[in-house]
Design a protein around this motif. Structure first.
Motif, short mmCIF file in Angstrom:
data_model
loop_
_atom_site.label_atom_id
_atom_site.label_comp_id
_atom_site.label_asym_id
_atom_site.label_seq_id
_atom_site.Cartn_x
_atom_site.Cartn_y
_atom_site.Cartn_z
N TYR B 238 1.29 -5.15 -10.86
CA TYR B 238 1.65 -6.39 -11.54
C TYR B 238 3.16 -6.56 -11.57
O TYR B 238 3.69 -7.65 -11.35
CB TYR B 238 1.08 -6.40 -12.96
CG TYR B 238 1.60 -7.55 -13.81
CD1 TYR B 238 1.11 -8.83 -13.63
CD2 TYR B 238 2.58 -7.35 -14.76
CE1 TYR B 238 1.59 -9.89 -14.38
CE2 TYR B 238 3.07 -8.40 -15.52
CZ TYR B 238 2.57 -9.67 -15.33
OH TYR B 238 3.05 -10.70 -16.06
N GLY B 251 -4.19 -5.81 -10.05
CA GLY B 251 -2.83 -5.98 -10.58
C GLY B 251 -2.03 -6.95 -9.72
O GLY B 251 -1.30 -7.81 -10.22
N LEU B 254 -2.92 -10.53 -10.36
CA LEU B 254 -2.27 -11.04 -11.57
C LEU B 254 -0.80 -11.36 -11.29
O LEU B 254 -0.25 -12.32 -11.82
CB LEU B 254 -2.40 -10.03 -12.71
CG LEU B 254 -3.81 -9.93 -13.29
CD1 LEU B 254 -3.94 -8.70 -14.18
CD2 LEU B 254 -4.12 -11.18 -14.10
N ALA B 268 -5.88 -15.80 -14.35
CA ALA B 268 -5.39 -14.74 -15.23
C ALA B 268 -6.54 -13.90 -15.76
O ALA B 268 -6.39 -12.71 -16.00
CB ALA B 268 -4.62 -15.35 -16.40
#
Lengths: 309, 292
Positions: B238, B251, B254, B268
């Motif tokens: 992320y 990740g 996102l 999300a």
């Protein structure tokens, strides 16, 4: 007691030295830092000048000693990006990180102590099921994702709280909840287990036999004796909170050391990365030391013998 | 259990066995639920190797940010909606399971092997080797793993295997501590002394007599470590320092979706829910196993 203190202090110094070596060497694995400092079409002469100016032309061991000598007097070099003192940059952000970590720690304690005690007192029944599920959710949730969802709901949908930035107490709410989720889950589980263990001990049976109320037993007899593992984990957790805040600060654009570090990584700003890692490590080591001293207050036995590993 | 029941009258032992069986059931439920979640995830990851509803990388700009099936504007064939580039979220979630499981398991193997070797050596031989290993443990313990992982990955650069190695490297401590502790206990047993007396080499004693006896507690720690490393991988990806976006990870999804969260919340929600579900399942399994 004094011997123990000296031993622990010495150990902390060793840890810090190891951290400094690690943070120094690691960043050199990344390739040539000069490449990040100069434009692509820079003349070789300029490149060499910059290399000399930052001592990057010296052997790595010499560079480390230079770095260490300067770090010892608080000089960690100048930020490549901001052209200002790296250490003061990091120290300037530190209060924000500490504020966030302390608030998160307090929030997790306020939630986890009663929930953990309740779960232990009603083991196998409804309060236990609720407490255990909340705890498991807390430790299973990716904290940065929780942050994103909280932003969507409370900042985007309901418009109650700001999505990012800092300044007012409102800015603090969402990051605090986000950072504390994991620690809360962990602490509920720990409090539950150590309280349940203590409740099986003979002195609790005796206290109950004396006719003390369950509340007195829980708060004076059980909690005090469950305190050691709880304090240990809270100390370790505080360090983890500081580390975890690196991720969460980025989600909320919270101006702490973590966000600074991520930005520094993107800009390959070596002195700032180094200073951030070192300052966070110093802080964490100091907290671990404080926790160890707290032990000796909680459990006089530790003052006499050496601590078991 | 068997030695305990053997010393009691048969009738009592039988009654106890029944009672114990009944008491065990709620614990087994954790293993059952957690195990099912893990099994389903593994199956999804395996299926996605050969089949997904759509190619996970197929872009369709005409189908950008389509909502999930129950909302207005949803289009058939994209049950969970699409991302900004019109890629099918269901297919990407399925493929994302591969990376999460791979990183989780591989990093635990790396960390487990390092920790096992160092812990065994420290506990069995003692002396300066033990002091050295325990000093390393102290150092590693005073640094949060995520911070260390970010710092190392900032240096080495992104990559699936870099993430595996780094997460393995920051989690060896847990194993080293437990292994050393249990090795100390097992080393003092008479059968180890007996093996020594018969002339067994240190290597043979470690492999044949000590290792099998210290394995169960390690397996519980390893189970829970898989889940914490999956969480760590998600956070690193992320932040953009973990697995590069060319590999589909939850990740990473996102990270890519960041700009459109307000417009299209499903970008999300799904990847995070996937992470939460898998990690929850593994933790439940670990809890169930540790309480036997």
């Amino acid at each position: 007691m004094a011997g123990y203190l000296v031993q622990r202090l010495w150990q902390s110094v060793l840890v810090l030295l190891a951290v400094s070596v690690l943070s120094f060497v690691l960043i050199f694995l990344s390739g040539d830092p000069v490449a990040a400092l100069v434009p692509l079409n820079a003349r070789q002469e300029d490149v060499d000048n910059i290399r000399r100016a930052y001592n990057l032309d010296q052997p790595v061991a010499v560079q480390y000693l230079i770095f260490l000598r300067h770090a010892a007097v608080g000089d960690m070099g100048e930020s490549f990006r901001f052209k200002s003192d790296a250490l003061s940059l990091v120290l300037g952000r530190l209060p924000n990180t500490i504020l966030l970590a302390v608030c998160s720690m307090l929030l997790s304690m306020v939630i986890s102590l009663p929930l953990g005690i309740l779960a232990a007192s009603y083991k196998g029944r409804l309060p236990d099921a609720i407490g255990s599920t909340v705890a498991l959710l807390g430790i299973s949730m990716p904290s940065f994702w929780l942050g994103v969802i909280l932003i969507l709901v409370f900042a985007g949908g309901l418009r109650w709280l700001p999505a990012s930035g800092s300044g007012t107490w409102k800015h603090l709410v969402l990051p605090t909840v986000t950072v504390s989720a994991f620690a809360t889950g962990l602490l509920i589980r720990l409090v539950r287990r150590s309280v349940a263990d203590t409740m099986g001990q003979m002195f609790v049976v005796t206290a109950r036999g004396k006719g003390l109320s369950e509340r007195t037993i829980a708060w004076t007899h059980v909690l005090r004796n469950s305190a050691i593992p709880i304090v240990t984990v809270m100390g370790l957790q505080f360090g983890a909170l500081l580390g975890g805040s690196v991720v969460v600060e980025t989600v909320f654009a919270w101006p702490g050391v973590g966000w600074l570090m991520i930005q520094a990584i993107e800009a390959r700003d070596l002195p700032v990365i180094r200073a951030a890692v070192l300052i966070l490590a110093v802080f964490i080591v100091a907290i671990n030391l404080a926790v160890d001293f707290l032990y000796t207050l909680l459990d006089p036995r530790i003052r006499l013998g050496a601590r078991a590993a | 259990v068997s030695t305990e029941t053997a010393t009691r009258p048969a009738g009592v032992a039988a009654g106890q066995a029944v009672a114990r069986g009944r008491r065990r059931r709620p614990l087994n439920r954790q293993v059952l639920v957690g195990g099912t979640v893990v099994l389903v995830t593994v199956l999804v990851a395996l299926v996605s190797l050969v089949w997904t509803p759509r190619p996970p990388g197929a872009q369709d700009l005409g189908a950008s940010l389509l909502p999930p099936f129950w909302m207005d504007g949803a289009k058939g064939g994209f049950p969970l909606g699409t991302d900004l580039n019109g890629r099918d979220l269901l297919s990407r979630i399925m493929v994302g399971a591969q990376a999460s499981l791979f990183v989780g398991i591989a990093s635990v193997l790396v960390g487990g092997v390092i920790g096992l070797v160092l812990g065994l050596v420290a506990g069995y031989f003692g002396g300066w080797v033990e002091s050295l290993v325990m000093r390393l443990v102290d150092i590693q313990l005073s640094l949060p793993g995520v911070l260390l992982a970010i710092a190392i990955l900032a240096a080495t650069g992104k990559g699936l295997f870099n993430v595996v190695l780094v997460l393995g490297f920051v989690s060896w401590v847990q194993y080293a501590r437990i292994v050393r502790g249990s090795t100390l206990g097992v080393r003092a047993q008479e059968y180890v002394l007996g093996a020594r007396a018969l002339g067994a080499t240190h290597g043979r004693i470690l492999a044949r007599h000590i290792l099998p006896n210290i394995l169960p507690p390690i397996l519980v720690v390893a189970t829970i470590n898989v889940s914490s490393n999956i969480l760590a991988e998600a956070a690193l990806s992320y932040l953009g320092v973990g697995v590069p976006l060319s590999t589909v990870t939850w990740g990473g999804m996102l990270n890519e979706g960041k700009q459109v969260f307000e417009l299209a919340w499903w970008n999300a929600v799904w990847p995070g829910l996937a992470i939460l579900l898998v990690v929850f399942g593994i933790n439940l399994l670990g809890d169930g196993l540790s309480e036997r």
